[in-house]
Design a protein around this motif. Structure first.
Motif, PDB file in Angstrom:
ATOM      1  N   LEU A 103       0.855  -1.192   0.000  1.00  0.00           N
ATOM      2  CA  LEU A 103       0.000   0.000   0.000  1.00  0.00           C
ATOM      3  C   LEU A 103       0.885   1.234   0.000  1.00  0.00           C
ATOM      4  O   LEU A 103       1.800   1.346   0.814  1.00  0.00           O
ATOM      5  N   ILE A 104       0.629   2.133  -0.934  1.00  0.00           N
ATOM      6  CA  ILE A 104       1.346   3.406  -0.997  1.00  0.00           C
ATOM      7  C   ILE A 104       0.295   4.509  -0.954  1.00  0.00           C
ATOM      8  O   ILE A 104      -0.625   4.525  -1.763  1.00  0.00           O
ATOM      9  N   THR A 105       0.444   5.405   0.004  1.00  0.00           N
ATOM     10  CA  THR A 105      -0.479   6.523   0.122  1.00  0.00           C
ATOM     11  C   THR A 105       0.198   7.771  -0.430  1.00  0.00           C
ATOM     12  O   THR A 105       1.256   8.164   0.042  1.00  0.00           O
ATOM     13  N   LEU A 106      -0.415   8.354  -1.447  1.00  0.00           N
ATOM     14  CA  LEU A 106       0.111   9.565  -2.081  1.00  0.00           C
ATOM     15  C   LEU A 106      -0.922  10.689  -2.034  1.00  0.00           C
ATOM     16  O   LEU A 106      -0.880  11.612  -2.835  1.00  0.00           O
ATOM     17  N   ALA A 107      -1.816  10.627  -1.081  1.00  0.00           N
ATOM     18  CA  ALA A 107      -2.896  11.613  -0.972  1.00  0.00           C
ATOM     19  C   ALA A 107      -2.355  13.010  -0.706  1.00  0.00           C
ATOM     20  O   ALA A 107      -1.323  13.191  -0.067  1.00  0.00           O
ATOM     21  N   ASN A 108      -3.065  13.993  -1.202  1.00  0.00           N
ATOM     22  CA  ASN A 108      -2.780  15.406  -0.959  1.00  0.00           C
ATOM     23  C   ASN A 108      -1.378  15.816  -1.385  1.00  0.00           C
ATOM     24  O   ASN A 108      -0.653  16.483  -0.645  1.00  0.00           O
ATOM     25  N   ASN A 109      -0.993  15.405  -2.558  1.00  0.00           N
ATOM     26  CA  ASN A 109       0.239  15.850  -3.200  1.00  0.00           C
ATOM     27  C   ASN A 109      -0.149  16.575  -4.473  1.00  0.00           C
ATOM     28  O   ASN A 109      -1.334  16.775  -4.752  1.00  0.00           O
ATOM     29  N   GLU A 110       0.814  16.945  -5.267  1.00  0.00           N
ATOM     30  CA  GLU A 110       0.546  17.637  -6.524  1.00  0.00           C
ATOM     31  C   GLU A 110       1.129  16.848  -7.695  1.00  0.00           C
ATOM     32  O   GLU A 110       1.690  17.403  -8.628  1.00  0.00           O
ATOM     33  N   LEU A 111       0.978  15.521  -7.636  1.00  0.00           N
ATOM     34  CA  LEU A 111       1.540  14.647  -8.657  1.00  0.00           C
ATOM     35  C   LEU A 111       0.897  14.893 -10.018  1.00  0.00           C
ATOM     36  O   LEU A 111      -0.318  15.025 -10.125  1.00  0.00           O
ATOM     37  N   LYS A 112       1.742  14.944 -11.017  1.00  0.00           N
ATOM     38  CA  LYS A 112       1.266  15.109 -12.394  1.00  0.00           C
ATOM     39  C   LYS A 112       1.234  13.771 -13.122  1.00  0.00           C
ATOM     40  O   LYS A 112       0.456  13.568 -14.036  1.00  0.00           O
ATOM     41  N   SER A 113       2.125  12.857 -12.738  1.00  0.00           N
ATOM     42  CA  SER A 113       2.158  11.536 -13.364  1.00  0.00           C
ATOM     43  C   SER A 113       3.009  10.595 -12.520  1.00  0.00           C
ATOM     44  O   SER A 113       3.755  11.025 -11.649  1.00  0.00           O
ATOM     45  N   MET A 149       5.330   1.664 -11.496  1.00  0.00           N
ATOM     46  CA  MET A 149       4.471   0.487 -11.600  1.00  0.00           C
ATOM     47  C   MET A 149       5.266  -0.812 -11.583  1.00  0.00           C
ATOM     48  O   MET A 149       4.822  -1.804 -11.024  1.00  0.00           O
ATOM     49  N   THR A 150       6.427  -0.819 -12.215  1.00  0.00           N
ATOM     50  CA  THR A 150       7.219  -2.058 -12.212  1.00  0.00           C
ATOM     51  C   THR A 150       7.929  -2.271 -10.877  1.00  0.00           C
ATOM     52  O   THR A 150       8.124  -3.409 -10.459  1.00  0.00           O
ATOM     53  N   THR A 151       8.306  -1.202 -10.200  1.00  0.00           N
ATOM     54  CA  THR A 151       8.971  -1.330  -8.900  1.00  0.00           C
ATOM     55  C   THR A 151       7.999  -1.807  -7.833  1.00  0.00           C
ATOM     56  O   THR A 151       8.331  -2.647  -7.005  1.00  0.00           O
ATOM     57  N   PHE A 152       6.794  -1.269  -7.844  1.00  0.00           N
ATOM     58  CA  PHE A 152       5.807  -1.614  -6.822  1.00  0.00           C
ATOM     59  C   PHE A 152       4.729  -2.511  -7.422  1.00  0.00           C
ATOM     60  O   PHE A 152       3.549  -2.183  -7.435  1.00  0.00           O
ATOM     61  N   SER A 153       5.137  -3.665  -7.900  1.00  0.00           N
ATOM     62  CA  SER A 153       4.216  -4.580  -8.576  1.00  0.00           C
ATOM     63  C   SER A 153       3.390  -5.423  -7.613  1.00  0.00           C
ATOM     64  O   SER A 153       2.640  -6.284  -8.050  1.00  0.00           O
ATOM     65  N   GLN A 154       3.503  -5.172  -6.325  1.00  0.00           N
ATOM     66  CA  GLN A 154       2.743  -5.936  -5.339  1.00  0.00           C
ATOM     67  C   GLN A 154       1.582  -5.140  -4.745  1.00  0.00           C
ATOM     68  O   GLN A 154       0.983  -5.554  -3.759  1.00  0.00           O
ATOM     69  N   LEU A 155       1.266  -3.988  -5.328  1.00  0.00           N
ATOM     70  CA  LEU A 155       0.163  -3.178  -4.800  1.00  0.00           C
ATOM     71  C   LEU A 155      -1.144  -3.950  -4.903  1.00  0.00           C
ATOM     72  O   LEU A 155      -1.408  -4.600  -5.911  1.00  0.00           O
ATOM     73  N   ARG A 156      -1.964  -3.872  -3.874  1.00  0.00           N
ATOM     74  CA  ARG A 156      -3.215  -4.628  -3.826  1.00  0.00           C
ATOM     75  C   ARG A 156      -4.446  -3.750  -3.805  1.00  0.00           C
ATOM     76  O   ARG A 156      -5.491  -4.116  -4.290  1.00  0.00           O
ATOM     77  N   ASP A 157      -4.328  -2.599  -3.177  1.00  0.00           N
ATOM     78  CA  ASP A 157      -5.497  -1.755  -2.970  1.00  0.00           C
ATOM     79  C   ASP A 157      -5.348  -0.475  -3.785  1.00  0.00           C
ATOM     80  O   ASP A 157      -4.300   0.153  -3.758  1.00  0.00           O
ATOM     81  N   VAL A 158      -6.385  -0.121  -4.494  1.00  0.00           N
ATOM     82  CA  VAL A 158      -6.371   1.080  -5.323  1.00  0.00           C
ATOM     83  C   VAL A 158      -7.542   1.957  -4.893  1.00  0.00           C
ATOM     84  O   VAL A 158      -8.676   1.489  -4.845  1.00  0.00           O
ATOM     85  N   PRO A 159      -7.288   3.222  -4.549  1.00  0.00           N
ATOM     86  CA  PRO A 159      -8.374   4.109  -4.110  1.00  0.00           C
ATOM     87  C   PRO A 159      -9.212   4.572  -5.305  1.00  0.00           C
ATOM     88  O   PRO A 159      -9.066   5.679  -5.797  1.00  0.00           O
ATOM     89  N   VAL A 160     -10.089   3.682  -5.760  1.00  0.00           N
ATOM     90  CA  VAL A 160     -10.863   3.926  -6.977  1.00  0.00           C
ATOM     91  C   VAL A 160     -11.648   5.223  -6.898  1.00  0.00           C
ATOM     92  O   VAL A 160     -11.696   5.990  -7.856  1.00  0.00           O
ATOM     93  N   GLU A 161     -12.253   5.505  -5.747  1.00  0.00           N
ATOM     94  CA  GLU A 161     -13.061   6.719  -5.614  1.00  0.00           C
ATOM     95  C   GLU A 161     -12.209   7.964  -5.826  1.00  0.00           C
ATOM     96  O   GLU A 161     -12.639   8.930  -6.450  1.00  0.00           O
ATOM     97  N   LYS A 162     -10.988   7.945  -5.300  1.00  0.00           N
ATOM     98  CA  LYS A 162     -10.082   9.091  -5.457  1.00  0.00           C
ATOM     99  C   LYS A 162      -9.654   9.226  -6.916  1.00  0.00           C
ATOM    100  O   LYS A 162      -9.590  10.327  -7.449  1.00  0.00           O
ATOM    101  N   LEU A 163      -9.352   8.106  -7.562  1.00  0.00           N
ATOM    102  CA  LEU A 163      -8.959   8.154  -8.968  1.00  0.00           C
ATOM    103  C   LEU A 163     -10.107   8.675  -9.833  1.00  0.00           C
ATOM    104  O   LEU A 163      -9.895   9.443 -10.768  1.00  0.00           O
TER     105      LEU A 163
END
Length: 128
Positions: A54-64, A70-84
């Motif tokens: 799980l990686i939390t990147l909430a409340n940042n100013e990420l552009k991409s 994606m290849t480094t963190f290929s074990q992510l399980r949960d995606v915040p669909v509502e936020k996306l």
């Protein structure tokens, strides 16, 4: 301005070090004023990246996020669909070869207005 940038960098470093030292499966980089994912993090996390679920990147100013993310963190399980779904400029998220939960697979497609790339359930990444 430089002082604030230095504080933000120190905050990211502290959070990354906490993850490495504790062996946590979570990397919390929320509210770190990130505009991109810091390249140096890949090096620091190279021995534990496969344990990060799980990686939390909430409340940042990420552009991409790059393909390296994606290849480094290929074990992510949960995606915040509502936020996306609330990100009108988002065009594509590539989550192939991540062990996504069944809930994400069902909830995501009707909610999102961008391309969500997923592998079939149970698919494994090709060997490097």
């Amino acid at each position: 301005m430089l002082k604030k940038m230095g504080e933000a960098v120190a905050r990211v470093a502290r959070k990354v070090n906490e993850t490495v030292e504790s062996g946590s499966d979570t990397l919390d980089l929320a509210e770190c004023k990130l505009v991109s994912f810091p390249i140096g993090i890949y090096k620091v996390l190279r021995n534990v990246s496969d344990q990060i679920h799980l990686i939390t990147l909430a409340n940042n100013e990420l552009k991409s996020l790059t393909s390296k993310f994606m290849t480094t963190f290929s074990q992510l399980r949960d995606v915040p669909v509502e936020k996306l779904a609330a990100m009108p400029a988002l065009r594509c998220v590539n989550l192939r070869f991540n062990p996504l939960s069944a809930e994400v697979r069902v909830i995501a497609p009707p909610l999102i207005k961008f391309d969500l790339l997923m592998s079939p359930e149970g698919a494994r990444a090709p060997p490097p």
